[in-house]
Every structure is written in C-alpha cells, then in structure tokens.
Design a protein around this motif. Sequence first.
Motif, PDB file in Angstrom:
ATOM      1  N   LEU A   1       2.409   1.746  -3.378  1.00 31.59           N
ATOM      2  CA  LEU A   1       1.358   2.155  -4.301  1.00 31.59           C
ATOM      3  C   LEU A   1       1.055   3.642  -4.144  1.00 31.59           C
ATOM      4  O   LEU A   1       0.938   4.375  -5.131  1.00 31.59           O
TER       5      LEU A   1
ATOM      6  N   ILE B   1       0.230  -1.759  -8.573  1.00 29.00           N
ATOM      7  CA  ILE B   1       0.552  -2.729  -7.534  1.00 29.00           C
ATOM      8  C   ILE B   1       1.683  -3.629  -7.995  1.00 29.00           C
ATOM      9  O   ILE B   1       2.601  -3.942  -7.237  1.00 29.00           O
ATOM     10  N   ASN B   2       1.665  -4.033  -9.261  1.00 26.68           N
ATOM     11  CA  ASN B   2       2.752  -4.845  -9.795  1.00 26.68           C
ATOM     12  C   ASN B   2       4.058  -4.061  -9.849  1.00 26.68           C
ATOM     13  O   ASN B   2       5.130  -4.593  -9.543  1.00 26.68           O
ATOM     14  N   LYS B   3       3.991  -2.804 -10.213  1.00 25.48           N
ATOM     15  CA  LYS B   3       5.184  -1.959 -10.246  1.00 25.48           C
ATOM     16  C   LYS B   3       5.766  -1.785  -8.845  1.00 25.48           C
ATOM     17  O   LYS B   3       6.974  -1.853  -8.644  1.00 25.48           O
TER      18      LYS B   3
ATOM     19  N   TRP C   1       0.830  -1.207   0.000  1.00 24.35           N
ATOM     20  CA  TRP C   1       0.000   0.000   0.000  1.00 24.35           C
ATOM     21  C   TRP C   1       0.866   1.260   0.000  1.00 24.35           C
ATOM     22  O   TRP C   1       0.598   2.212  -0.719  1.00 24.35           O
TER      23      TRP C   1
ATOM     24  N   LEU D   1      -9.434  -0.396 -12.148  1.00 28.21           N
ATOM     25  CA  LEU D   1      -8.887  -1.696 -11.781  1.00 28.21           C
ATOM     26  C   LEU D   1      -7.600  -2.010 -12.545  1.00 28.21           C
ATOM     27  O   LEU D   1      -6.614  -2.464 -11.959  1.00 28.21           O
ATOM     28  N   ASP D   2      -7.580  -1.740 -13.841  1.00 29.91           N
ATOM     29  CA  ASP D   2      -6.371  -1.992 -14.626  1.00 29.91           C
ATOM     30  C   ASP D   2      -5.207  -1.137 -14.139  1.00 29.91           C
ATOM     31  O   ASP D   2      -4.068  -1.595 -14.081  1.00 29.91           O
ATOM     32  N   ASP D   3      -5.505   0.110 -13.801  1.00 28.43           N
ATOM     33  CA  ASP D   3      -4.462   0.988 -13.278  1.00 28.43           C
ATOM     34  C   ASP D   3      -3.951   0.488 -11.933  1.00 28.43           C
ATOM     35  O   ASP D   3      -2.751   0.514 -11.666  1.00 28.43           O
ATOM     36  N   PHE D   4      -4.880   0.046 -11.088  1.00 30.40           N
ATOM     37  CA  PHE D   4      -4.480  -0.488  -9.790  1.00 30.40           C
ATOM     38  C   PHE D   4      -3.547  -1.681  -9.970  1.00 30.40           C
ATOM     39  O   PHE D   4      -2.513  -1.767  -9.319  1.00 30.40           O
ATOM     40  N   ASN D   5      -3.917  -2.588 -10.871  1.00 30.16           N
ATOM     41  CA  ASN D   5      -3.073  -3.757 -11.115  1.00 30.16           C
ATOM     42  C   ASN D   5      -1.689  -3.348 -11.605  1.00 30.16           C
ATOM     43  O   ASN D   5      -0.682  -3.920 -11.184  1.00 30.16           O
ATOM     44  N   TYR D   6      -1.630  -2.358 -12.487  1.00 30.50           N
ATOM     45  CA  TYR D   6      -0.346  -1.884 -12.993  1.00 30.50           C
ATOM     46  C   TYR D   6       0.511  -1.339 -11.851  1.00 30.50           C
ATOM     47  O   TYR D   6       1.676  -1.704 -11.709  1.00 30.50           O
TER      48      TYR D   6
END
Length: 41
Positions: free
Chosen positions: A10, A31-33, A7, A24-29
């Motif tokens: 992020l 969080i992975n970064k 968190w 959601l797609d941005d969150f996934n990006y």
Amino acid sequence: MTLRNIWEYLLIELSKVDAPSLLLDDFNYFINKAIKQYVNK
C-alpha cells in the motif's frame, strides 16, 4: 500474506501517485490493488 506485507505494498502504491491524504474508498482501492499485485507475484 500478512498485514505487514499489505501495508508495505500500500505504501509503495501511495508513493507512486503522491497521495497526501487517503479517503476510505481510496484506501479500499489501493489495498485491493496491492493484494492483487502480491498474489500475481
């Protein structure tokens, strides 16, 4: 790595790009970064 660490990383990434909303797609990006940056430390 705890969820708290994820968190925090992020939030740091979101502050860099001044993202006001998060899909959601941005969150996934992000969080992975953040996870990759933490692992590379």
